[in-house]
Design a protein around this motif. Sequence first.
Motif, short mmCIF file in Angstrom:
data_model
loop_
_atom_site.label_atom_id
_atom_site.label_comp_id
_atom_site.label_asym_id
_atom_site.label_seq_id
_atom_site.Cartn_x
_atom_site.Cartn_y
_atom_site.Cartn_z
N ILE A 169 11.09 11.23 -3.02
CA ILE A 169 11.08 10.43 -1.94
C ILE A 169 12.34 10.18 -1.32
O ILE A 169 12.33 10.03 -0.23
N ALA A 170 13.50 10.18 -2.08
CA ALA A 170 14.57 9.98 -1.37
C ALA A 170 14.98 11.19 -0.47
O ALA A 170 15.55 11.19 0.42
N SER A 171 14.47 12.37 -0.80
CA SER A 171 14.73 13.65 0.01
C SER A 171 14.13 13.58 1.33
O SER A 171 14.26 14.42 2.07
N ASN A 194 0.80 8.75 -0.69
CA ASN A 194 1.14 9.46 -2.06
C ASN A 194 2.22 10.44 -1.41
O ASN A 194 1.98 11.74 -1.26
N PRO A 195 3.73 10.04 -1.39
CA PRO A 195 4.55 10.71 -0.95
C PRO A 195 4.71 12.06 -1.78
O PRO A 195 5.84 13.01 -1.45
N HIS A 196 4.53 12.19 -3.02
CA HIS A 196 4.61 13.24 -3.66
C HIS A 196 3.85 14.53 -3.52
O HIS A 196 3.90 15.41 -4.16
N MET A 241 0.90 -1.07 0.08
CA MET A 241 -0.05 0.13 0.14
C MET A 241 0.90 1.28 -0.09
O MET A 241 0.46 2.30 -0.71
N PHE A 242 1.86 1.30 0.70
CA PHE A 242 2.87 2.51 1.07
C PHE A 242 3.92 2.32 -0.12
O PHE A 242 5.06 1.52 0.22
N HIS A 243 3.98 3.24 -1.17
CA HIS A 243 4.82 3.00 -2.36
C HIS A 243 6.38 3.38 -1.91
O HIS A 243 7.13 2.76 -2.38
N TRP A 244 6.37 4.31 -0.93
CA TRP A 244 7.67 4.63 -0.43
C TRP A 244 8.54 3.67 0.17
O TRP A 244 9.74 3.82 0.41
N MET A 245 8.04 2.46 0.60
CA MET A 245 8.65 1.37 1.45
C MET A 245 9.48 0.80 0.38
O MET A 245 10.38 -0.32 0.98
N ASP A 246 9.38 0.88 -0.88
CA ASP A 246 10.35 0.18 -1.81
C ASP A 246 11.76 0.74 -1.75
O ASP A 246 11.84 1.95 -1.97
N SER A 247 12.67 -0.08 -1.07
CA SER A 247 14.12 0.47 -0.79
C SER A 247 14.58 1.05 -2.18
O SER A 247 15.67 1.94 -2.28
#
Length: 413
Positions: free
Chosen positions: A142-144, A218-220, A122-128
Motif C-alpha cells: 500500500i505504501a508503494s 482492496n488495494p492489494h 470502508m477504504f482500508h488504505w486511508m489509515d495513515s
Amino acid sequence: MYKFSKINRKIIILIMIIGFILIFLDKTFFEKKNKNFLNSNIEKIKYEEKKNNPWTGLYISIFYFTSISLGSLFFLGIQNVSKSGWSVILHPIMEKVASFIPYGCFMIFIILLLNTINFIHMFHWMDSNLFDPNSVKYDKIIASKKLFLNIPFFLIRSIIYGFVCSFFYSKIKKISYSLDKTHSLNDYKKLNFISVIFIIFFSIISIFMAWDWIMSLNPHWFSTLFSWYVLSSYIVTGIGTVTIIAIYLNQKGFLPWFKKSHLHDLSKYLFSSSLLWSYLWFSQFLLYWYGNVPEEISYFLKREEMYNSIHFWMLIPNFIIPFLGLISSKNKANHKIVFTVSLILLIGHYIDIYNLIAPDVGIKFGISEIGSLLLIGGFFSYILFSNLEELNSASSTGNPFFQESKKYKYPYM
C-alpha cells in the motif's frame, strides 16, 4: 404527455420511508447487540467492519443507480455520435434516466468524504499508519501506491468525476432542449460534437472511477480488465432501464411511436452488451485461473468462501437468461419477454455490483442492504418519473432524423 400521479408519488415516498426505517432499525439493533462485546482486538476489528454495514449498503445502492444513469448517458452519446436514426424517439428517455447523475455523484462524494475523516472505515488504505515504516501496521504494498492512493488526490479525482459527468449531462440536455425549439442544424452539430467529447472523456475517467471507487477497497488486488468490466455493467443496466421505461410508457399510451421495430433494435443492444459483459467476466477469470497468482486469485477465493460462489451463480441472470431469452429475433420484438429479461438483468447486475464491493468491506447481505436499495431506488425513481413529466409530443422533433425514427421499420419484420 406523461403525468407523474399523486398515487405513484406517495407509493415511492412510502418505499423510501420503509427503506430508511429498515436502515435505522438495523443500525440500532447492531449497536445494542455489540456495545458490550469488545473484549479483544479481533472483536474490535469485526466491530469496525460491521459498523460500516449501513454505509456500505448505501454506497452499493448509490453506485448501482448512478451506474445506470451513467450507462444511459453513455448510450445516448453513442447514438448521437453514430447518427443513428432509429433511436431518436428514445433520446428523451435516455436523458431522463441519466438525470440521477448529479445526485448520485454528490452522494458518493459525501460517503467518500466521511471515510477520509475517519467516520466510516470502508477504504482500508486511508489509515495513515499503513504508510509509516515505523508503525506495526506498515504495509509495503500500500505504501508503494502512496503517489496515487492519498486522500487529497483521491478526493480531487472524485470531484472531477462527478463534475465532468454532471457537466456533460447538463450540456447534452440543454442542447437537446434548444434543438427541439429551434430545429437548427447548428444545434444538432453542437449536440454531435459535445457527445464526441463526452465519450472521449468518459472512456478515460470511467477507468479511474472504477479503480478509485471500487478496486481501491482492496488495494492489494488489481485487474487490468476491471475498468472495462465495470463499464460494460454501466452499459447493460443503462440500456435495460431505458428499455423498461420505453415499454412502460408505450403500454400506458405515452410513447405511441415506439413500435416493435424499435424494441427489436433496443433488444439487440441489450443482448450484445450482456454478451460483452460475459466476455469480460470470462476473460478476467481465465487470466487469473491459468496464472494462479495468490494476490490475484484471492479475489475469487474470498467470494467463494463468503457468498457460496456467488461469482459464478450471477452468470445465470447476467448471461444465461439474456442469451436464451433474446437470441431469437422473434423474442426481441416481444415486449413481455424483453421487459422480463431487462428486469432480470437489472437484478443480476445489482448482485454483480454487490459482489464487487461487499466482500472487500466484510459485510453480508441483510436488512440494511434491503433498506438502502429501497431508499436509494425510491429516490432514483422519484427523480426519473419527475423528469419524465417533461416528455411531450415535441420531444426530439428538432432532430433531423426524427421522421426516420418515427417511421422506422426493421427490414426483416
